[in-house]
Enzyme design. Structure first.
Site, short mmCIF file in Angstrom:
data_model
loop_
_atom_site.label_atom_id
_atom_site.label_comp_id
_atom_site.label_asym_id
_atom_site.label_seq_id
_atom_site.Cartn_x
_atom_site.Cartn_y
_atom_site.Cartn_z
N HIS B 265 9.69 3.19 0.14
CA HIS B 265 9.05 4.60 -0.39
C HIS B 265 7.99 5.28 0.26
CE1 HIS B 265 8.04 6.93 -4.25
NE2 HIS B 265 6.93 6.89 -3.65
N GLU B 266 7.13 4.31 0.82
CA GLU B 266 5.93 4.94 1.39
C GLU B 266 6.38 5.29 2.61
OE1 GLU B 266 3.51 5.56 -0.24
OE2 GLU B 266 3.67 4.42 -2.03
N HIS B 269 7.46 9.03 2.55
CA HIS B 269 6.26 9.80 2.51
C HIS B 269 5.52 10.06 4.11
CE1 HIS B 269 5.30 10.36 -1.73
NE2 HIS B 269 5.26 9.38 -1.78
N GLU B 295 7.25 13.67 -3.04
CA GLU B 295 7.93 12.63 -3.56
C GLU B 295 9.42 12.41 -3.39
OE1 GLU B 295 5.80 10.42 -4.63
OE2 GLU B 295 6.94 9.12 -5.59
#
Lengths: 505, 505
Positions: B265-266, B269, B295
């Site tokens: 997930h990160e 980003h 996001e």
């Protein structure tokens, strides 16, 4: 505007400078401990902008106004404000002489040079670093031109690290120390005592060395709630604020001494910064008073505590737990003999306590020569190697173990090295004075009761920050001025005993 | 002054703001990843001073002059300068309305609140955090008063994270997503398919989880020369500059999913920030265009790549190497079924892909209620627990697994949560559009050939930074405006297949 308002505004102005410096301190720490490679380019810009702002704030017309206003009312000021004023004025007078754009370029140059130095050292290739060093030296010479000097251009650089000390003083003091060391080194060479150091080079895993380092730091009173331990190429301690004083060390799995004694050394620096009076936080007085006094704290910890026989009577069992195979057969006596082995070597930070000063003298002479135009940057590897041959009888086989070994020049620090030797002398003087107040010194070490020793140093040295000058602290703590005799006596006693040397009378 | 000079000065002014923000970014990263406890007090002062300087520079008369001067000559400006001008003007108009001392207090409050929140969460005691949260809410309400609002006070907060999105939009879009999710959740409850998740909770050592995380990050195209991976309570990614985009994660030795999917997930980003056009560095345009688009990148990576069956056909063997006992008996099919288990739960960051949106809706409704004075901060634990019961059928047994679980409010972020759900929708829309250009999408994942996928995103999203608005990026990349149908279809297809649900027609 009332004097009270001026004082408050002055204080806010100083808080701002201090805040930027704290941010810069964190940036430098981060760059050395693990910032990604590609961060550097823009981070250097950030450093340039923040440093330039510090420079502006320290040299602004606003600062000039504060200085004039406060000087005009000096008799009405409290002592702390007077000290801050004097500190600012010194900085102001020095910085105001450098054009802002030159200073900004210099800061960016320093930041890039440190990265290049790391790479050059890795590749053992001075030619990579040479153009940067050349520019650093030229810039510094130009700055000395702006600042002016008395007697010798190098005096101006010395004064930045150890106010009041000159080439004349150093030539004299270093001379007498050298005269004492040389016969000791020769005596050791001829001595039949040859300590067994085999255990030193056995494999000691990095993770366990780290754990032992943490163990020792805790025993020495380093406050982990106000600091942390990380790994870098060149170990250092940095006080971001008194609640955040970070240590770094370097682990060599085939020679534990670097990490263990390096950590103890940096711990001495860190204890200084952790124990400065918190009331000074946010002012220019919250820092070590000079590099020499700072170094006295690290060397005191490293040599007078960390190499003390009682220290290892206490800690060898713990060391054995962290690396059982390595030390299982080693007695305390053999251990002490082994870690105190004295032998001319190439790397300053790995040098023993006795020959260390010779490494410093070489750097001192090189810097003195550079700033007196006796040779060029391009000649440095040659000059370096010649001096090592002459002083220590050893010659580096490459740049990494010669001219590229120290980080200092890459950060523009010229005039810093002599502080190391001055720190030795101060440390021996503090030890001498401490013994009068704490005759049970050896017992404290034996029992791991470091608090009285640490507290003595806090009482006499740490807490003052920059509110007292180096020689003022020395005088009040020891009753004397700079005196090399205590160091000389300590080295003669120690090495004569270790190597069963005959004492010249 | 010529227009060219104004432009140059404006650019230097923005560089300065950006430099301070980069320093602040590093300070925040450091505070969360390992700064010593006692650092915080003075570091908060430093944050206050630097933030206040950013605030001053963004709202100064100098900035007003630049804005006026450049607006007067707008037709002669290049596109980039126009974008910078617009960005600065928006910031200027918003900030100029807040008194400087209030802003400074607010920044210090945020910094302290984050530390207090960590402690409160550790002790599972909302009462510790309550006074801070109360002050944060009151301050934010006061700020909304300064800024003004249209329709609903909460719209002003939404606009900061997702320009143009309103309570009305969200009520509608969240409504239709909820209508689709609720029957799926009920269907799953009744389904006889019960994936075996025993392997999920087996012991997976932290160090090995870290190694696997690094392995996955490299495969996904995260550039370790422009970033690093650390550990924190609440995982995040932070772009200090495009060459320094850091990721943090959290390791639970008894549930590897948090670290693995959190890292992926990160990574989404981070890929965004690492691939912004470097020409934008040092300007206010070098960042994600909105929280929702940001996001979308992390959720795209987590769900459309990281939960893709082909991803695990490829990576399960590697995972088996890092934790052999845990996964030895697990087939790829069982693994996929297990990691996609959907079950109502208490912790947002651990929630499955399907129920996650319900967690967001609860927070959205709480924030909307708070800023419409429907309840007090002191009532929050009660309101929270009631809504969890209503939406998810579960009730927290303590504050740590309830009201204290998210870091956001402690940092003063109100209006942020809805971005997570918007990100879901954007991500599904991007996926839909990407399939047209890259019909071999599944094959790329199967072969670990992520470059075409990453490059599509860089081309359509990353590189623009803030030079394009969120809906502009969405429209150009997908040909549509905001559309929840792609997400709904994706969830229906996925969970109907996993749980063999009958499809309502």
């Amino acid at each position: 505007m009332t004097l009270e308002t001026v004082k408050q505004d002055f204080k806010s102005h100083l808080n701002k400078i201090s805040a930027y410096q704290e941010a810069l301190g964190l940036i430098f720490w981060d760059l050395r401990t693990g910032a990604p490679k590609k961060a550097i380019e823009n981070r250097s810009e950030v450093i340039g902008i923040l440093s330039s702002e510090v420079f502006n704030l320290s040299t602004s017309d606003k600062m000039a106004e504060y200085i004039n206003e406060l000087n005009a009312n000096k008799s009405e000021l409290d002592e702390l404000t007077v000290k801050m004023l004097e500190e600012c004025q010194k900085e102001f007078d020095r910085n105001r002489k450098i054009p802002e754009d030159e200073f900004k370029k210099y800061v960016i140059l320093k930041s890039k040079s440190e990265s290049v130095w790391e790479e050059a050292r890795e590749k053992s290739d001075f030619s990579l670093f040479e153009p940067y060093l050349k520019e650093l030296v030229e810039t510094t010479k130009r700055f000395v031109g702006y600042w002016g000097y008395e007697g010798n251009p190098y005096n101006t650089l010395l004064d930045m690290f150890e106010p009041g000390v000159t080439v004349k003083d150093l030539d004299q003091v270093f001379g007498s120390v050298r005269e004492a060391i040389v016969p000791l080194v020769k005596g050791i060479e001829k001595s039949t005592v040859k300590p067994d150091t085999g255990f030193v080079y056995k494999h000691f895993p990095k993770a366990s060395q780290r754990e032992f380092s943490v163990h020792v730091l805790k025993e020495l009173g380093y406050d982990f709630d106000a600091g942390r331990l990380d790994e870098t190429v060149h170990p250092f301690a940095t006080g971001l604020n008194t609640g955040d004083v970070r240590i770094t060390t370097r682990y060599d799995e085939n020679d534990f001494r670097g990490a263990v004694f390096g950590t103890i050394h940096e711990c001495g620096h860190a204890l200084y910064e952790q124990n400065i009076d918190p009331a000074l936080t946010g002012t220019p007085l919250s820092g070590g008073t000079s590099m020499g006094i700072h170094e006295s704290q690290s060397l005191f910890m490293e040599n007078f505590v960390g190499r003390h026989p009682e220290f290892w009577r206490r800690h060898l069992p713990a060391l054995k737990e962290y690396s059982p195979e390595q030390f299982s057969d080693v007695s305390v006596e053999d251990f002490i003999a082994g870690i105190n082995e004295s032998k001319p070597s190439l790397i300053r930070v790995d040098a023993d306590e006795l020959t260390y000063a010779l490494h410093i003298m070489i750097r001192y002479e090189i810097e003195k020569g550079l700033f007196n135009n006796e040779f060029e940057v391009s000649e440095l590897p040659e000059v370096w190697n010649k001096k090592y041959k002459e002083y220590l009888g050893v010659v580096p086989s490459n740049d990494a173990e010669g001219i590229l070994q120290d980080v200092h020049w890459s950060g523009g620090s010229f005039g810093y090295f002599p502080s190391y030797a001055l720190g030795y002398m101060y440390a021996a003087q503090f030890k001498q004075a401490m013994l009068k107040d704490l005759p049970q010194f050896d017992e404290y070490i034996a029992n791991g009761d470091i608090a009285p020793i640490k507290n003595w140093m806090t009482e006499k040295v740490h807490r003052f920050g920059k509110t007292k000058k180096p020689l003022e602290i020395l005088k009040e703590a020891t009753g004397e001025g700079l005196n090399a005799e205590h160091l000389i006596k300590y080295l003669e006693d120690k090495y004569s005993a270790l190597y069963q040397l005959e004492r010249a009378k």
